[in-house]
Design a protein around this motif. Structure first.
Motif, PDB file in Angstrom:
ATOM      1  N   ALA A  53     -11.046 -42.137 -35.863  1.00 43.69           N
ATOM      2  CA  ALA A  53     -10.947 -43.166 -34.828  1.00 43.69           C
ATOM      3  C   ALA A  53      -9.694 -42.962 -33.981  1.00 43.69           C
ATOM      4  O   ALA A  53      -9.719 -43.181 -32.761  1.00 43.69           O
ATOM      5  CB  ALA A  53     -10.938 -44.555 -35.464  1.00 43.69           C
ATOM      6  N   GLY A  54      -8.597 -42.533 -34.593  1.00 46.81           N
ATOM      7  CA  GLY A  54      -7.369 -42.269 -33.842  1.00 46.81           C
ATOM      8  C   GLY A  54      -7.515 -41.091 -32.899  1.00 46.81           C
ATOM      9  O   GLY A  54      -6.979 -41.091 -31.790  1.00 46.81           O
ATOM     10  N   ILE A  55      -8.239 -40.082 -33.313  1.00 46.89           N
ATOM     11  CA  ILE A  55      -8.452 -38.900 -32.474  1.00 46.89           C
ATOM     12  C   ILE A  55      -9.357 -39.227 -31.291  1.00 46.89           C
ATOM     13  O   ILE A  55      -9.136 -38.767 -30.173  1.00 46.89           O
ATOM     14  CB  ILE A  55      -9.064 -37.751 -33.314  1.00 46.89           C
ATOM     15  CG1 ILE A  55      -8.005 -37.147 -34.196  1.00 46.89           C
ATOM     16  CG2 ILE A  55      -9.666 -36.686 -32.429  1.00 46.89           C
ATOM     17  CD1 ILE A  55      -8.533 -36.053 -35.095  1.00 46.89           C
ATOM     18  N   ALA A  56     -10.375 -40.030 -31.531  1.00 46.50           N
ATOM     19  CA  ALA A  56     -11.385 -40.281 -30.505  1.00 46.50           C
ATOM     20  C   ALA A  56     -10.825 -41.009 -29.296  1.00 46.50           C
ATOM     21  O   ALA A  56     -11.371 -40.889 -28.201  1.00 46.50           O
ATOM     22  CB  ALA A  56     -12.536 -41.074 -31.110  1.00 46.50           C
ATOM     23  N   PHE A  57      -9.745 -41.735 -29.437  1.00 51.39           N
ATOM     24  CA  PHE A  57      -9.247 -42.538 -28.325  1.00 51.39           C
ATOM     25  C   PHE A  57      -7.930 -42.018 -27.741  1.00 51.39           C
ATOM     26  O   PHE A  57      -7.253 -42.729 -27.020  1.00 51.39           O
ATOM     27  CB  PHE A  57      -9.098 -43.994 -28.777  1.00 51.39           C
ATOM     28  CG  PHE A  57     -10.409 -44.585 -29.182  1.00 51.39           C
ATOM     29  CD1 PHE A  57     -11.417 -44.775 -28.257  1.00 51.39           C
ATOM     30  CD2 PHE A  57     -10.649 -44.933 -30.502  1.00 51.39           C
ATOM     31  CE1 PHE A  57     -12.641 -45.308 -28.632  1.00 51.39           C
ATOM     32  CE2 PHE A  57     -11.858 -45.468 -30.880  1.00 51.39           C
ATOM     33  CZ  PHE A  57     -12.860 -45.653 -29.947  1.00 51.39           C
ATOM     34  N   LYS A  58      -7.564 -40.776 -28.016  1.00 55.65           N
ATOM     35  CA  LYS A  58      -6.343 -40.196 -27.452  1.00 55.65           C
ATOM     36  C   LYS A  58      -6.735 -39.238 -26.314  1.00 55.65           C
ATOM     37  O   LYS A  58      -7.536 -38.325 -26.520  1.00 55.65           O
ATOM     38  CB  LYS A  58      -5.570 -39.410 -28.515  1.00 55.65           C
ATOM     39  CG  LYS A  58      -4.839 -40.265 -29.494  1.00 55.65           C
ATOM     40  CD  LYS A  58      -4.028 -39.386 -30.425  1.00 55.65           C
ATOM     41  CE  LYS A  58      -3.317 -40.241 -31.464  1.00 55.65           C
ATOM     42  NZ  LYS A  58      -2.594 -39.401 -32.410  1.00 55.65           N
ATOM     43  N   TRP A  62      -8.771 -35.149 -26.016  1.00 53.83           N
ATOM     44  CA  TRP A  62      -9.883 -34.796 -25.133  1.00 53.83           C
ATOM     45  C   TRP A  62      -9.490 -33.646 -24.205  1.00 53.83           C
ATOM     46  O   TRP A  62     -10.331 -32.810 -23.865  1.00 53.83           O
ATOM     47  CB  TRP A  62     -10.367 -36.014 -24.349  1.00 53.83           C
ATOM     48  CG  TRP A  62     -11.110 -36.940 -25.258  1.00 53.83           C
ATOM     49  CD1 TRP A  62     -10.672 -38.115 -25.762  1.00 53.83           C
ATOM     50  CD2 TRP A  62     -12.394 -36.703 -25.826  1.00 53.83           C
ATOM     51  NE1 TRP A  62     -11.612 -38.646 -26.609  1.00 53.83           N
ATOM     52  CE2 TRP A  62     -12.686 -37.801 -26.666  1.00 53.83           C
ATOM     53  CE3 TRP A  62     -13.337 -35.691 -25.722  1.00 53.83           C
ATOM     54  CZ2 TRP A  62     -13.877 -37.909 -27.380  1.00 53.83           C
ATOM     55  CZ3 TRP A  62     -14.521 -35.812 -26.432  1.00 53.83           C
ATOM     56  CH2 TRP A  62     -14.776 -36.896 -27.247  1.00 53.83           C
ATOM     57  N   LEU A  63      -8.218 -33.572 -23.813  1.00 54.46           N
ATOM     58  CA  LEU A  63      -7.761 -32.420 -23.035  1.00 54.46           C
ATOM     59  C   LEU A  63      -7.843 -31.137 -23.869  1.00 54.46           C
ATOM     60  O   LEU A  63      -8.191 -30.071 -23.361  1.00 54.46           O
ATOM     61  CB  LEU A  63      -6.334 -32.641 -22.544  1.00 54.46           C
ATOM     62  CG  LEU A  63      -6.176 -33.639 -21.398  1.00 54.46           C
ATOM     63  CD1 LEU A  63      -4.695 -33.877 -21.115  1.00 54.46           C
ATOM     64  CD2 LEU A  63      -6.876 -33.135 -20.160  1.00 54.46           C
ATOM     65  N   GLY A  64      -7.528 -31.256 -25.148  1.00 52.65           N
ATOM     66  CA  GLY A  64      -7.649 -30.095 -26.049  1.00 52.65           C
ATOM     67  C   GLY A  64      -9.087 -29.633 -26.184  1.00 52.65           C
ATOM     68  O   GLY A  64      -9.374 -28.435 -26.153  1.00 52.65           O
ATOM     69  N   GLY A  69     -13.416 -25.887 -24.634  1.00 56.37           N
ATOM     70  CA  GLY A  69     -14.680 -25.685 -23.928  1.00 56.37           C
ATOM     71  C   GLY A  69     -14.550 -24.667 -22.811  1.00 56.37           C
ATOM     72  O   GLY A  69     -15.426 -23.811 -22.621  1.00 56.37           O
ATOM     73  N   LEU A  70     -13.446 -24.728 -22.059  1.00 52.72           N
ATOM     74  CA  LEU A  70     -13.204 -23.766 -20.988  1.00 52.72           C
ATOM     75  C   LEU A  70     -13.051 -22.362 -21.563  1.00 52.72           C
ATOM     76  O   LEU A  70     -13.583 -21.393 -21.011  1.00 52.72           O
ATOM     77  CB  LEU A  70     -11.962 -24.160 -20.198  1.00 52.72           C
ATOM     78  CG  LEU A  70     -11.570 -23.232 -19.059  1.00 52.72           C
ATOM     79  CD1 LEU A  70     -12.661 -23.204 -17.996  1.00 52.72           C
ATOM     80  CD2 LEU A  70     -10.247 -23.669 -18.471  1.00 52.72           C
ATOM     81  N   SER A  71     -12.353 -22.247 -22.674  1.00 44.53           N
ATOM     82  CA  SER A  71     -12.186 -20.953 -23.331  1.00 44.53           C
ATOM     83  C   SER A  71     -13.532 -20.374 -23.738  1.00 44.53           C
ATOM     84  O   SER A  71     -13.829 -19.201 -23.505  1.00 44.53           O
ATOM     85  CB  SER A  71     -11.280 -21.111 -24.543  1.00 44.53           C
ATOM     86  OG  SER A  71     -11.237 -19.929 -25.284  1.00 44.53           O
TER      87      SER A  71
END
Length: 158
Positions: A53-58, A62-64, A69-71
């Motif tokens: 839950a902490g990861i999902a809202f930072k 999402w930039l990581g 995804g770009l890589s």
């Protein structure tokens, strides 16, 4: 807080279903259902649910994911271009190796000079006739093959 409550309710429901299944004398299935039902409570108690839950809202997370995804997109694009060109890494490596060994003929003991050598254009215009192998060499070739086989058979006592 809400995620923990939902996980606890799912576990309680799963344990209830396992109890009903055990009541119907299907103990193996009931045990398996109870095992699955305890997973959400275990995740809550270990703190995994809070971490997710902490990861999902930072936004930095999402930039990581965007960078990953770009890589991945860049890797797949280069692979598609490589496939379209018709050459793979192994083919290019083989071509480079063939280019290095091109100056020496396969059975030659010395490098061949080719058309651009010291012989000049007159020699390049005349095709060189290859000497024909002698009959002795032709007859010896099949014997050589069988001599290897004979040596192997003698080694094994046959």
């Amino acid at each position: 807080m809400l995620a923990e409550t939902i996980c606890s309710a799912a576990s309680a429901a799963g344990l209830g279903i396992a109890a009903v299944t055990a009541y119907r004398k299907r103990f193996l299935t009931a045990t398996r259902i109870a095992a699955y039902a305890l997973v959400p409570v275990g995740l809550v108690l270990t703190g995994v649910v809070e971490w997710v839950a902490g990861i999902a809202f930072k936004p930095s997370v999402w930039l990581g994911f965007g960078a990953l995804g770009l890589s991945w997109l860049l890797f797949m694009t280069t692979r598609a271009v490589e496939r379209r060109s018709g050459t793979t890494r192994a083919e290019r490596k083989a071509a480079r190796a063939a280019g290095r060994n091109e100056a020496v003929a396969p059975a030659a003991s010395a490098p061949s000079l080719g058309a651009g050598g010291a012989a000049g254009p007159a020699a390049a215009a005349k095709p060189q006739a290859q000497p024909k192998p002698k009959k002795k060499q032709e007859a010896a070739a099949p014997g050589d093959d069988f001599s290897d086989i004979e040596a192997i058979l003698k080694k094994h006592g046959i």
